[in-house]
Design a protein around this motif. Structure first.
Motif, PDB file in Angstrom:
ATOM      1  N   THR A 152       0.844  -1.195   0.000  1.00  9.33           N
ATOM      2  CA  THR A 152       0.000   0.000   0.000  1.00  9.33           C
ATOM      3  C   THR A 152       0.885   1.253   0.000  1.00  9.33           C
ATOM      4  OG1 THR A 152      -0.059   0.095   2.421  1.00  9.33           O
ATOM      5  CG2 THR A 152      -1.742  -1.257   1.317  1.00  9.33           C
ATOM      6  N   SER A 153       0.251   2.392  -0.223  1.00  6.03           N
ATOM      7  CA  SER A 153       1.015   3.648  -0.256  1.00  6.03           C
ATOM      8  C   SER A 153       1.742   3.882   1.059  1.00  6.03           C
ATOM      9  CB  SER A 153       0.080   4.826  -0.551  1.00  6.03           C
ATOM     10  OG  SER A 153      -0.482   4.708  -1.830  1.00  6.03           O
ATOM     11  N   ILE A 154       1.081   3.611   2.176  1.00  3.42           N
ATOM     12  CA  ILE A 154       1.718   3.812   3.485  1.00  3.42           C
ATOM     13  C   ILE A 154       2.911   2.886   3.640  1.00  3.42           C
ATOM     14  CG2 ILE A 154       1.375   3.575   5.974  1.00  3.42           C
ATOM     15  CD1 ILE A 154      -1.504   4.465   5.574  1.00  3.42           C
ATOM     16  N   GLN A 155       2.764   1.627   3.198  1.00  7.74           N
ATOM     17  CA  GLN A 155       3.875   0.677   3.279  1.00  7.74           C
ATOM     18  C   GLN A 155       5.052   1.113   2.412  1.00  7.74           C
ATOM     19  OE1 GLN A 155       1.820  -2.969   2.198  1.00  7.74           O
ATOM     20  NE2 GLN A 155       1.947  -3.726   4.311  1.00  7.74           N
ATOM     21  N   ARG A 156       4.736   1.577   1.178  1.00 10.09           N
ATOM     22  CA  ARG A 156       5.811   1.984   0.272  1.00 10.09           C
ATOM     23  C   ARG A 156       6.603   3.161   0.839  1.00 10.09           C
ATOM     24  NH1 ARG A 156       1.884   1.830  -3.704  1.00 10.09           N
ATOM     25  NH2 ARG A 156       2.080   4.083  -3.990  1.00 10.09           N
ATOM     26  N   TRP A 157       5.892   4.207   1.222  1.00 13.74           N
ATOM     27  CA  TRP A 157       6.583   5.397   1.720  1.00 13.74           C
ATOM     28  C   TRP A 157       7.242   5.129   3.070  1.00 13.74           C
ATOM     29  CZ3 TRP A 157       7.712   9.144  -1.455  1.00 13.74           C
ATOM     30  CH2 TRP A 157       6.930   9.323  -2.605  1.00 13.74           C
ATOM     31  N   GLY A 158       6.612   4.280   3.863  1.00 19.24           N
ATOM     32  CA  GLY A 158       7.242   3.896   5.138  1.00 19.24           C
ATOM     33  C   GLY A 158       8.529   3.130   4.909  1.00 19.24           C
ATOM     34  N   ALA A 159       8.501   2.195   3.957  1.00 19.31           N
ATOM     35  CA  ALA A 159       9.713   1.431   3.646  1.00 19.31           C
ATOM     36  C   ALA A 159      10.820   2.341   3.130  1.00 19.31           C
ATOM     37  CB  ALA A 159       9.392   0.352   2.612  1.00 19.31           C
ATOM     38  N   MET A 160      10.445   3.321   2.284  1.00 26.19           N
ATOM     39  CA  MET A 160      11.435   4.282   1.779  1.00 26.19           C
ATOM     40  C   MET A 160      12.041   5.088   2.918  1.00 26.19           C
ATOM     41  SD  MET A 160      12.369   4.581  -1.398  1.00 26.19           S
ATOM     42  CE  MET A 160      12.792   6.307  -1.465  1.00 26.19           C
ATOM     43  N   LEU A 161      11.200   5.538   3.834  1.00 25.34           N
ATOM     44  CA  LEU A 161      11.684   6.336   4.961  1.00 25.34           C
ATOM     45  C   LEU A 161      12.655   5.535   5.825  1.00 25.34           C
ATOM     46  CD1 LEU A 161      11.554   8.933   6.639  1.00 25.34           C
ATOM     47  CD2 LEU A 161       9.574   7.970   7.826  1.00 25.34           C
ATOM     48  N   VAL A 162      12.295   4.283   6.104  1.00 23.42           N
ATOM     49  CA  VAL A 162      13.175   3.438   6.918  1.00 23.42           C
ATOM     50  C   VAL A 162      14.472   3.135   6.178  1.00 23.42           C
ATOM     51  CG1 VAL A 162      13.403   1.167   8.022  1.00 23.42           C
ATOM     52  CG2 VAL A 162      11.242   2.421   8.180  1.00 23.42           C
ATOM     53  N   LEU A 163      14.382   2.880   4.867  1.00 27.13           N
ATOM     54  CA  LEU A 163      15.571   2.572   4.075  1.00 27.13           C
ATOM     55  C   LEU A 163      16.542   3.755   4.076  1.00 27.13           C
ATOM     56  CD1 LEU A 163      15.650   0.739   0.686  1.00 27.13           C
ATOM     57  CD2 LEU A 163      16.896   2.875   0.922  1.00 27.13           C
ATOM     58  N   VAL A 164      16.016   4.958   3.814  1.00 22.01           N
ATOM     59  CA  VAL A 164      16.875   6.152   3.770  1.00 22.01           C
ATOM     60  C   VAL A 164      17.460   6.447   5.146  1.00 22.01           C
ATOM     61  CG1 VAL A 164      16.875   8.644   3.394  1.00 22.01           C
ATOM     62  CG2 VAL A 164      15.681   7.144   1.795  1.00 22.01           C
ATOM     63  N   THR A 165      16.624   6.328   6.176  1.00 20.09           N
ATOM     64  CA  THR A 165      17.109   6.596   7.532  1.00 20.09           C
ATOM     65  C   THR A 165      18.191   5.604   7.935  1.00 20.09           C
ATOM     66  OG1 THR A 165      14.940   7.471   8.151  1.00 20.09           O
ATOM     67  CG2 THR A 165      16.422   6.854   9.941  1.00 20.09           C
ATOM     68  N   THR A 166      17.986   4.335   7.622  1.00 18.11           N
ATOM     69  CA  THR A 166      18.989   3.313   7.944  1.00 18.11           C
ATOM     70  C   THR A 166      20.307   3.600   7.239  1.00 18.11           C
ATOM     71  OG1 THR A 166      17.233   1.663   8.195  1.00 18.11           O
ATOM     72  CG2 THR A 166      19.482   0.839   7.937  1.00 18.11           C
ATOM     73  N   GLY A 167      20.230   3.904   5.931  1.00 12.87           N
ATOM     74  CA  GLY A 167      21.444   4.231   5.189  1.00 12.87           C
ATOM     75  C   GLY A 167      22.159   5.430   5.782  1.00 12.87           C
ATOM     76  N   GLY A 168      21.400   6.468   6.165  1.00 13.74           N
ATOM     77  CA  GLY A 168      21.995   7.664   6.742  1.00 13.74           C
ATOM     78  C   GLY A 168      22.687   7.389   8.059  1.00 13.74           C
ATOM     79  N   VAL A 169      22.048   6.580   8.912  1.00 15.76           N
ATOM     80  CA  VAL A 169      22.651   6.254  10.209  1.00 15.76           C
ATOM     81  C   VAL A 169      23.932   5.437  10.027  1.00 15.76           C
ATOM     82  CG1 VAL A 169      22.322   4.929  12.342  1.00 15.76           C
ATOM     83  CG2 VAL A 169      20.480   6.390  11.474  1.00 15.76           C
ATOM     84  N   VAL A 170      23.883   4.448   9.130  1.00 12.74           N
ATOM     85  CA  VAL A 170      25.074   3.623   8.874  1.00 12.74           C
ATOM     86  C   VAL A 170      26.209   4.487   8.338  1.00 12.74           C
ATOM     87  CG1 VAL A 170      26.019   1.745   7.469  1.00 12.74           C
ATOM     88  CG2 VAL A 170      23.749   1.508   8.497  1.00 12.74           C
TER      89      VAL A 170
END
Length: 521
Positions: A479-497
């Motif tokens: 769903t749209s919420i899942q897609r944008w949520g996954a993107m947010l988590v992916l970008v945040t994880t990459g930034g923290v690493v």
């Protein structure tokens, strides 16, 4: 610190614009898909977009801003009134030239479209006429956005960077409104409505800049064209700057034309969507840095502060590498989940996501060079040297054409993006070497020390994200919420690493962060 703050101001608004751009592209993929209709719109939009990049935002800004700044900063002059008088003289020549160019392009839309597509891979006369029709609808965008560039250059020179940076938001907002309110069952009709929205957005952007200039005390009068010495000098600087500033755009046009002529339907769209994602960090970092660096270095050199100008360019390159290297690695490693999250729904299928991610990986190899061009060329333009960049840009365009022809058959839709990336890297190498040889740029100890550490930190982040990709994949097509949520988590994880990796490699230290906080306070 001032450079980072200025970039933050421009970058924040550019980020908002690029996010809206991703929303727009996501809706475009849903309602139009990746086929003839999308290819036709993107090719038609390439013509006004190319000339905007070549003459308006690129060449005109590169020639106009340093001259405007010298007028304003001249101790023997009247300051801003002299600058406004020069801007009125420039407008008196620019406006009739733009009107004449637009009329010529409208008349010659058919042969120009044919040159941009080499006949669009044998498209029928009806289909080709549709592409020409879209081109004619969008051509008025060229004079409108060119006038926006003139007014934006004035405001940038007055350190009102945010106003011009906010203008593209109107483009994306207008196209999103058109997609939501006027999408049709037939993709061809939706693409036509998008073309109309492009021209409307140009008028809205011009209205915004006129209002902002008047609010800042800048009112330009329309005058009879005058070829005085200042205007003649401006024109002599514009033409070489056009090719120098537009090398990447010209390379993209060549790539698009070859893809339209030699590759299956949908290939132009794969390259476009990949380029849109590649343009996200370029817009946030490269355009923001170029916007800030050119007037800053021009003013420093005008005051005789050569050492300060050198330091400014060193910090600009450091900031560019700090932000660009992780973006490059992320777009290569995480291309499939990123494309899937943004575009894979409606008429855009899984196969389209995979093919777009392949083109994205090829484009991203050149991402550092696309951005470093924006950092290095102000070193030439601030010294009124627009000829050296055009020489190198011409060489890079030849490299791009040769590599396009060599790669397009064996690599398909990945060939043109890879050729563009390599050509841009060649361009940067020549720009850098000449600046160093002339003594206009010397990498300082801080830049040399941090560059390799930043590269290692980006690679560490890439390895971690590679192994985490499978965790995100099930969510990016939900769903749209899942897609944008996954993107947010992916970008945040990459930034923290990446942040942890920069500390582990010594690219940045905790003391650097505390120093920046103290300076900001």
């Amino acid at each position: 610190m001032n450079l980072a703050k200025a970039l933050g101001s421009v970058g924040g608004l550019t980020l908002a614009s690029r996010i809206l751009g991703l929303v727009r592209d996501s809706l475009f993929a849903r309602f139009v898909g990746a086929g003839f209709a999308s290819d036709a719109f993107l090719i038609a939009f390439r013509l006004p977009n190319m000339f905007r990049a070549l003459f308006a935002e690129g060449a005109f800004s590169a020639a106009f801003i340093p001259m405007f700044n010298r007028k304003v900063g001249d101790k023997n002059g009247r300051g801003l009134p002299d600058g406004i008088a020069f801007a009125e003289d420039a407008l008196s020549v620019l406006l009739p030239t733009l009107i004449l160019m637009t009329v010529i392009f409208e008349i010659a839309a058919w042969p120009m479209t044919w040159l941009l597509t080499f006949g669009f891979n044998g498209a029928s006369a009806e289909r080709f006429d549709y592409v020409v029709h879209l081109s004619r609808i969008m051509l008025p965008y060229l004079p409108l956005i060119s006038l926006v560039s003139l007014l934006g250059g004035i405001l940038n020179s007055l350190h009102k960077f945010w106003i011009n940076a906010a203008a593209p938001i109107l483009l994306n907002a207008t196209l999103i409104a058109a997609l939501l309110l006027f999408h049709e069952h037939q993709p061809l009709l939706t693409a036509r409505n998008q073309a109309i929205a492009v021209t409307i957005s140009g008028a809205l952007q011009l209205g915004w800049l006129i209002w902002a200039c008047r609010a800042s005390g800048v009112k330009l009068r329309l005058k009879r064209p005058q070829l005085n010495p200042d205007v003649k000098k401006l024109m002599s600087l514009i033409w070489p700057a056009a090719a120098g500033a537009g090398a990447v755009q010209i390379n993209l046009v060549v790539s698009t034309a070859l893809a339209a002529a030699l590759l299956p339907a949908g290939s132009v769209s794969y390259i476009y969507f990949a380029d849109r994602l590649n343009q996200l960090p370029l817009g946030l970092i490269g355009i923001g840095l170029g916007t800030v660096l050119l007037p800053t270095i021009s003013r420093q050199l005008g005051r005789g502060e050569d050492a300060e100008a050198m330091t400014t360019q060193n910090r600009g390159m450091e900031l560019a590498l700090f932000l660009t290297l992780p973006a490059t690695v992320a777009l290569i490693v995480c291309g499939v989940p990123i494309v899937g999250a943004l575009f894979q729904h409606g008429k855009f299928a899984l196969e389209d996501s995979v093919l777009t991610a392949q083109a994205l990986a090829a484009f991203s190899i050149g991402l550092p060079s696309y951005i470093l061009v924006k950092v290095l060329t102000p070193g030439y333009y601030a010294r009124s040297d627009t000829r050296t960049p055009v020489r190198y840009a011409t060489m890079s365009m030849v490299v791009n054409l040769v590599l396009n022809l060599a790669f397009i058959k064996p690599l398909g839709h990945m060939g043109p993006p890879l050729a563009t990336a390599i050509a841009s890297t060649v361009n940067v190498a020549m720009l850098y070497r000449t600046l160093v040889r002339r003594g206009h740029f010397t990498p300082d100890a801080r830049l040399r020390r941090r560059t390799w550490r930043l590269l290692v930190a980006a690679l560490i982040m890439g390895v971690v994200m590679f192994f985490l990709n499978d965790l995100f994949q099930p969510f990016v097509t939900g769903t749209s919420i899942q897609r944008w949520g996954a993107m947010l988590v992916l970008v945040t994880t990459g930034g923290v690493v990446y942040a942890i990796a920069t500390l582990l490699t010594g690219a940045f230290r905790l003391g650097d962060i505390s120093t920046l906080l103290r300076r900001s306070r």
